[in-house]
Each structure stands twice: as C-alpha cells, then as structure tokens.
Design an enzyme around this catalytic site. Structure first.
Site, short mmCIF file in Angstrom:
data_model
loop_
_atom_site.label_atom_id
_atom_site.label_comp_id
_atom_site.label_asym_id
_atom_site.label_seq_id
_atom_site.Cartn_x
_atom_site.Cartn_y
_atom_site.Cartn_z
NE ARG A 31 11.98 17.14 31.47
CZ ARG A 31 13.30 17.13 31.65
NH1 ARG A 31 14.00 16.02 31.40
NH2 ARG A 31 13.95 18.20 32.07
CG ASP A 32 10.67 8.60 25.73
OD1 ASP A 32 11.37 8.21 24.78
OD2 ASP A 32 9.58 8.06 26.04
CG ASN B 137 16.51 2.07 19.33
OD1 ASN B 137 17.49 1.40 19.64
ND2 ASN B 137 15.63 2.49 20.22
CD GLU C 219 8.30 2.00 20.30
OE1 GLU C 219 7.65 3.02 20.62
OE2 GLU C 219 8.69 1.15 21.11
CB VAL C 220 9.27 7.73 16.40
CG1 VAL C 220 8.91 9.04 15.70
CG2 VAL C 220 8.28 7.42 17.53
CG HIS D 278 14.28 9.16 18.23
ND1 HIS D 278 13.68 8.71 17.08
CD2 HIS D 278 14.16 8.16 19.13
CE1 HIS D 278 13.21 7.48 17.27
NE2 HIS D 278 13.51 7.11 18.51
P1 DGP Z 1 12.32 4.36 19.41
O1 DGP Z 1 11.91 2.95 19.74
O2 DGP Z 1 13.81 4.52 19.53
O3 DGP Z 1 11.78 4.83 18.08
O4 DGP Z 1 11.72 5.27 20.56
C1 DGP Z 1 10.62 6.13 20.40
C2 DGP Z 1 10.39 6.84 21.71
O5 DGP Z 1 9.46 7.87 21.50
C3 DGP Z 1 9.84 5.97 22.84
O6 DGP Z 1 10.77 5.94 23.92
C4 DGP Z 1 8.54 6.66 23.26
C5 DGP Z 1 8.67 8.02 22.65
N1 DGP Z 1 7.42 8.61 22.21
C6 DGP Z 1 6.47 8.04 21.43
N2 DGP Z 1 5.48 8.90 21.17
C7 DGP Z 1 5.80 10.06 21.82
C8 DGP Z 1 5.17 11.33 21.93
O7 DGP Z 1 4.11 11.60 21.39
N3 DGP Z 1 5.81 12.27 22.69
C9 DGP Z 1 7.01 12.02 23.29
N4 DGP Z 1 7.55 13.01 24.01
N5 DGP Z 1 7.63 10.84 23.20
C10 DGP Z 1 7.03 9.87 22.48
#
Ligand code: DGP
Length: 125
Positions: A34-35, A96, A104-105, A109
C-alpha cells in the site's frame, strides 16, 4: 547508455526489509504494497524485485520470467483489491519516470488506483 540504479532508494530498502510495508502480494519476482500517502481508496504500488529504475528499463532488460511475473502480479492485485472490470468498477495504472514524469522514488513502480471515480487522466497545467 546504461540505466543508473541507486540502491539506497526507499523501495530498495523495503525490498531488503529495512523499512516496513503493508504487503498486498508477494511473488517470486514482484512485491505489491500500500502507498504510504494514498490518493484513492485503493492505492497499491507494484514493484519488481530486480533493480530497475523505470518501466522502459524493465521492459527492455528484465527476463521473460520477471516480466510475466510482474504482469500477472498486477492482475492479481487488481483482483484482490476488487477493481477489475469483472468484479469492480475499474482502476487507473500510472508509472512515473524521471523528471518529466515527476518520479519521486527511482525504483520501477506501478500505481494501481481505484475505489472512486478518478477524474480525467491529467490535470490541465
Ligand atoms: P512516484 O512519484 O511515482 O515516484 O510515487 C512514489 C510513491 O511512493 C508516492 O505515492 C508515495 C510513496 N511512498 C514514498 N515513500 C514511501 C514509503 O516509505 N512507503 C510506502 N509504502 N510508500 C511510499
């Protein structure tokens, strides 16, 4: 030109068990969780376990087994979350990549979003 993968990214830490997550599905090559900041009632992230930065990286360099596993994992998450067109009301998948994609990451994903009408695909900016 090769893809540069930063193994200190947050999802690499999740895969190594250094950071907790709420797992929805784990398979041989994929993990869904889950996000942390859900933007819809259903907001699940599906990642490959391999070190891939983006979808194009994965699609061009992953093995057939990884690609099949990842694709089937996405289908299974949709089924478990009740958003398929056979049992639910649909969903949106977003992946993304890079600066223009506002990623962001930097570990591939796919976001699976659903559980409410999601509006148009892109906001006008
Ligand atoms: P993006 O912008 O597509 O890289 O989205 C990264 C997503 O990752 C964002 O919706 C928030 C989520 N996210 C960031 N840090 C964490 C984390 O530590 N755990 C989880 N489950 N989600 C995270």
């Amino acid at each position: 030109m090769t893809y540069a993968y930063d193994d200190q990214n947050i999802f690499a830490k999740i895969l190594r068990g250094e950071i907790p997550n709420t797992t929805v599905l784990e398979t041989e090559h994929s993990l869904a969780f889950r996000d942390l900041y859900p933007q819809a009632p259903v907001h699940v992230l599906v990642i490959p376990k391999g070190a891939y930065v983006s979808y194009d990286h994965f699609a061009s360099e992953a093995s057939d087994a990884e690609i099949v596993d990842y694709t089937r994992a996405i289908a299974e998450v949709c089924r478990r979350e009740g958003v398929t067109l056979t049992a639910g009301e649909g969903f949106r998948m977003i992946s993304n990549a890079g600066a223009n994609g506002v990623q962001e990451v930097p570990h591939l994903h796919v976001h699976i979003l659903g559980g409410r009408p999601l509006g148009r695909m892109l906001a006008k900016v």
